[in-house]
Motif scaffolding. Structure first.
Motif, PDB file in Angstrom:
ATOM      1  N   ILE A  32       0.862  -1.184   0.000  1.00  0.00           N
ATOM      2  CA  ILE A  32       0.000   0.000   0.000  1.00  0.00           C
ATOM      3  C   ILE A  32       0.895   1.229   0.000  1.00  0.00           C
ATOM      4  O   ILE A  32       1.349   1.680   1.057  1.00  0.00           O
ATOM      5  CB  ILE A  32      -0.940  -0.008   1.225  1.00  0.00           C
ATOM      6  CG1 ILE A  32      -1.758  -1.296   1.258  1.00  0.00           C
ATOM      7  CG2 ILE A  32      -1.864   1.204   1.188  1.00  0.00           C
ATOM      8  CD1 ILE A  32      -2.577  -1.469   2.527  1.00  0.00           C
ATOM      9  N   HIS A  33       1.182   1.735  -1.190  1.00  0.00           N
ATOM     10  CA  HIS A  33       1.999   2.930  -1.342  1.00  0.00           C
ATOM     11  C   HIS A  33       1.280   3.904  -2.262  1.00  0.00           C
ATOM     12  O   HIS A  33       0.548   3.491  -3.163  1.00  0.00           O
ATOM     13  CB  HIS A  33       3.360   2.606  -1.978  1.00  0.00           C
ATOM     14  CG  HIS A  33       4.265   1.832  -1.095  1.00  0.00           C
ATOM     15  ND1 HIS A  33       5.374   1.171  -1.577  1.00  0.00           N
ATOM     16  CD2 HIS A  33       4.242   1.592   0.232  1.00  0.00           C
ATOM     17  CE1 HIS A  33       5.981   0.553  -0.572  1.00  0.00           C
ATOM     18  NE2 HIS A  33       5.319   0.802   0.522  1.00  0.00           N
ATOM     19  N   SER A  34       1.507   5.178  -2.066  1.00  0.00           N
ATOM     20  CA  SER A  34       1.000   6.175  -3.009  1.00  0.00           C
ATOM     21  C   SER A  34       2.089   6.499  -4.016  1.00  0.00           C
ATOM     22  O   SER A  34       3.264   6.170  -3.832  1.00  0.00           O
ATOM     23  CB  SER A  34       0.574   7.436  -2.265  1.00  0.00           C
ATOM     24  OG  SER A  34       1.636   7.966  -1.497  1.00  0.00           O
ATOM     25  N   ASP A  35       1.693   7.153  -5.109  1.00  0.00           N
ATOM     26  CA  ASP A  35       2.646   7.564  -6.131  1.00  0.00           C
ATOM     27  C   ASP A  35       3.466   8.753  -5.633  1.00  0.00           C
ATOM     28  O   ASP A  35       3.215   9.286  -4.553  1.00  0.00           O
ATOM     29  CB  ASP A  35       1.912   7.944  -7.416  1.00  0.00           C
ATOM     30  CG  ASP A  35       1.263   6.741  -8.085  1.00  0.00           C
ATOM     31  OD1 ASP A  35       1.796   5.621  -7.914  1.00  0.00           O
ATOM     32  OD2 ASP A  35       0.218   6.916  -8.749  1.00  0.00           O
ATOM     33  N   CYS A 207      -5.452   2.963   6.336  1.00  0.00           N
ATOM     34  CA  CYS A 207      -5.047   3.950   5.337  1.00  0.00           C
ATOM     35  C   CYS A 207      -5.372   3.467   3.925  1.00  0.00           C
ATOM     36  O   CYS A 207      -5.372   2.275   3.632  1.00  0.00           O
ATOM     37  CB  CYS A 207      -3.558   4.271   5.467  1.00  0.00           C
ATOM     38  SG  CYS A 207      -2.458   2.858   5.266  1.00  0.00           S
ATOM     39  N   ASN A 208      -5.632   4.434   3.047  1.00  0.00           N
ATOM     40  CA  ASN A 208      -6.041   4.138   1.680  1.00  0.00           C
ATOM     41  C   ASN A 208      -5.594   5.284   0.795  1.00  0.00           C
ATOM     42  O   ASN A 208      -5.844   6.447   1.115  1.00  0.00           O
ATOM     43  CB  ASN A 208      -7.563   3.969   1.620  1.00  0.00           C
ATOM     44  CG  ASN A 208      -8.051   3.456   0.282  1.00  0.00           C
ATOM     45  OD1 ASN A 208      -7.571   3.877  -0.766  1.00  0.00           O
ATOM     46  ND2 ASN A 208      -9.009   2.547   0.325  1.00  0.00           N
ATOM     47  N   ARG A 253       7.410   1.203   6.044  1.00  0.00           N
ATOM     48  CA  ARG A 253       6.564   1.573   4.899  1.00  0.00           C
ATOM     49  C   ARG A 253       6.079   0.333   4.151  1.00  0.00           C
ATOM     50  O   ARG A 253       5.060   0.384   3.456  1.00  0.00           O
ATOM     51  CB  ARG A 253       7.323   2.511   3.956  1.00  0.00           C
ATOM     52  CG  ARG A 253       8.388   1.844   3.105  1.00  0.00           C
ATOM     53  CD  ARG A 253       9.238   2.850   2.347  1.00  0.00           C
ATOM     54  NE  ARG A 253       8.530   3.462   1.251  1.00  0.00           N
ATOM     55  CZ  ARG A 253       8.513   2.989   0.003  1.00  0.00           C
ATOM     56  NH1 ARG A 253       9.150   1.859  -0.285  1.00  0.00           N
ATOM     57  NH2 ARG A 253       7.868   3.623  -0.946  1.00  0.00           N
ATOM     58  N   LEU A 254       6.784  -0.770   4.310  1.00  0.00           N
ATOM     59  CA  LEU A 254       6.387  -2.020   3.660  1.00  0.00           C
ATOM     60  C   LEU A 254       5.262  -2.720   4.411  1.00  0.00           C
ATOM     61  O   LEU A 254       4.266  -3.136   3.820  1.00  0.00           O
ATOM     62  CB  LEU A 254       7.582  -2.975   3.584  1.00  0.00           C
ATOM     63  CG  LEU A 254       8.583  -2.830   2.447  1.00  0.00           C
ATOM     64  CD1 LEU A 254       9.720  -3.813   2.653  1.00  0.00           C
ATOM     65  CD2 LEU A 254       7.906  -3.062   1.113  1.00  0.00           C
ATOM     66  N   ILE A 255       5.436  -2.856   5.724  1.00  0.00           N
ATOM     67  CA  ILE A 255       4.570  -3.761   6.477  1.00  0.00           C
ATOM     68  C   ILE A 255       3.462  -3.074   7.264  1.00  0.00           C
ATOM     69  O   ILE A 255       2.382  -3.640   7.449  1.00  0.00           O
ATOM     70  CB  ILE A 255       5.415  -4.613   7.452  1.00  0.00           C
ATOM     71  CG1 ILE A 255       6.186  -3.724   8.433  1.00  0.00           C
ATOM     72  CG2 ILE A 255       6.365  -5.511   6.688  1.00  0.00           C
ATOM     73  CD1 ILE A 255       6.915  -4.493   9.529  1.00  0.00           C
ATOM     74  N   THR A 256       3.716  -1.850   7.728  1.00  0.00           N
ATOM     75  CA  THR A 256       2.774  -1.221   8.644  1.00  0.00           C
ATOM     76  C   THR A 256       1.428  -0.881   8.003  1.00  0.00           C
ATOM     77  O   THR A 256       0.388  -1.068   8.637  1.00  0.00           O
ATOM     78  CB  THR A 256       3.408   0.038   9.276  1.00  0.00           C
ATOM     79  OG1 THR A 256       4.661  -0.332   9.879  1.00  0.00           O
ATOM     80  CG2 THR A 256       2.516   0.621  10.341  1.00  0.00           C
TER      81      THR A 256
END
Length: 391
Positions: A32-35, A207-208, A253-256
């Motif tokens: 779940i990452h944003s650009d 988060c989304n 940032r990967l897992i949380t």
């Protein structure tokens, strides 16, 4: 592992999830990452209203600047600092200026687990909705004397003899590591507590990237430095601590976001004229380009206010015009830009590499099954048996 340069490597242009033949493998949809942050869009100041924000090291410098600004925007802000006098005076002044009654100071020693645990408990109790929306892990120091002493140690080969020691020698003293205690270990305490409280923030949702604004949030913002991305001469301990913060960010940032629905972001300011820089630092940088506290505030506010920004890092440097940006290979989002997204191609590729290595390990383990476990245990036991016999 050699990674392609972000400035030259093509991406997954057609969005089909496959590499476009350049060796750059898209990160996929399992995270779940944003650009990349679009710095030309307006900052969502209105989304700060009624958020409960906790800031460590909030009595001076950057923390105090954020406190004043966000309090004016209607946020419920709770600051902690080891300087109780300055923190108490700051909160009283800002309360009077803003009319915001949901502003508080709590004594905090970030190097003490007990102090941090008590701080978070009280902060949640003071929150109007009983939870915490955002934690800014900001507390930090830059001890020039400590760093200098580390770089120039005494001649430990010639100890002073002391008859009180059994071996006739006095052991060398360990170096002072307060910089690590505050900037790294203290921040890790903060992050650990933040994960617990943010995940349980009442009425909050995971988060989304499609939700830039919402009444409640789950956000951990880590304050690193340009020294977390590059070496910093004369500040080895400070750079080591800030590199540690970057390492923590790259993992969280990967897992949380997946495990707890918490978005994690980071800022990496260049040198800013705040108390942490000190008189000597200001003199060394005199006449050169420096970041401004306003630029740092803008970058941080953008990350805090926009709940669709997940897993990104922003570098804040001197403001630059289009010509200077072009010379060094950067692209402007806005005129006279001072904030830059740390384009995370290298993060994504190395993270994917790590996940693939783990995936291969899992497949091998699955293929070997319980028989493989039994074989390994038997081999270990056997080798121990023969070593015990002297073979």
């Amino acid at each position: 592992m050699s990674l392609p340069s972000p400035s030259t490597a093509p991406r997954d242009q057609n969005g089909d999830g496959n590499s476009d033949g350049d060796g750059v493998i898209p990160f996929g949809t399992t995270v779940i990452h944003s650009d990349r942050v679009n710095l030309s869009t307006p900052i969502l100041y209105s989304n700060l209203r009624d958020k409960t924000i906790v800031i460590t090291g909030g009595a001076s410098g950057f923390g105090a600047t954020c406190f004043r600004a966000w309090a004016s925007d209607g946020a419920n802000v709770i600051i902690g600092d080891i300087n109780s006098t300055k923190g108490t005076e700051l909160v009283a002044a800002v309360r009077q200026a803003t009319g915001n009654s949901h502003l508080h100071f709590l004594p905090l020693d970030v190097t003490s687990w007990a102090s941090q645990a008590a701080f978070f408990k009280q902060a949640a109790e003071l929150s109007p909705h009983g939870g915490i929306d955002c934690v800014v892990a900001n507390a930090g120091i830059a001890d020039a004397k400590e760093n200098a002493a580390f770089e120039e140690p005494p001649d430990y080969e010639h100890y002073q003899h002391s008859p009180s020691d059994a071996d006739g020698e006095t052991a060398p003293q360990a170096p002072s590591l307060k910089t690590l205690d505050v900037n790294l270990y203290g921040l890790i305490y903060t992050a650990h507590l933040a994960l617990s409280y943010l995940a349980r923030n009442p009425d909050s949702q995971a988060c989304n990237v499609q939700t830039p604004a919402a009444p409640r949030d789950r956000h951990l913002l880590l304050v690193s430095s340009i020294a977390g991305l590059a070496g910093l001469p004369s500040q080895p301990l400070y750079a080591a601590a800030k590199h540690g913060v970057v390492g923590l960010f790259r993992t969280l940032r990967l897992i949380t976001p997946i495990k707890h629905g918490i978005r994690v972001n980071m800022i990496n300011p260049y040198f800013v004229d705040t108390p942490i820089l000190g008189t000597l630092g200001s003199l060394v940088l005199a006449g050169g380009g420096m970041a401004t506290i306003d630029s740092v505030l803008d970058a941080t506010t953008r990350l805090v206010a926009d709940q669709g920004i997940i897993g990104r890092a922003l570098v804040i440097g001197p403001k630059t015009a289009a010509e200077h940006a072009r010379i060094v290979g950067l692209e402007l989002d806005a005129a006279d830009q001072a904030v830059w997204d740390v384009h995370a191609d290298d993060f994504e590729q190395s993270d994917l590499f790590t996940r693939r290595i783990i995936g291969v390990t899992n497949l091998v383990t699955r293929a070997r099954g319980w028989a493989g476990v039994a074989t390994d245990i038997a081999n270990k036991a056997s080798s121990g048996f023969w070593r015990a016999l002297g073979y």
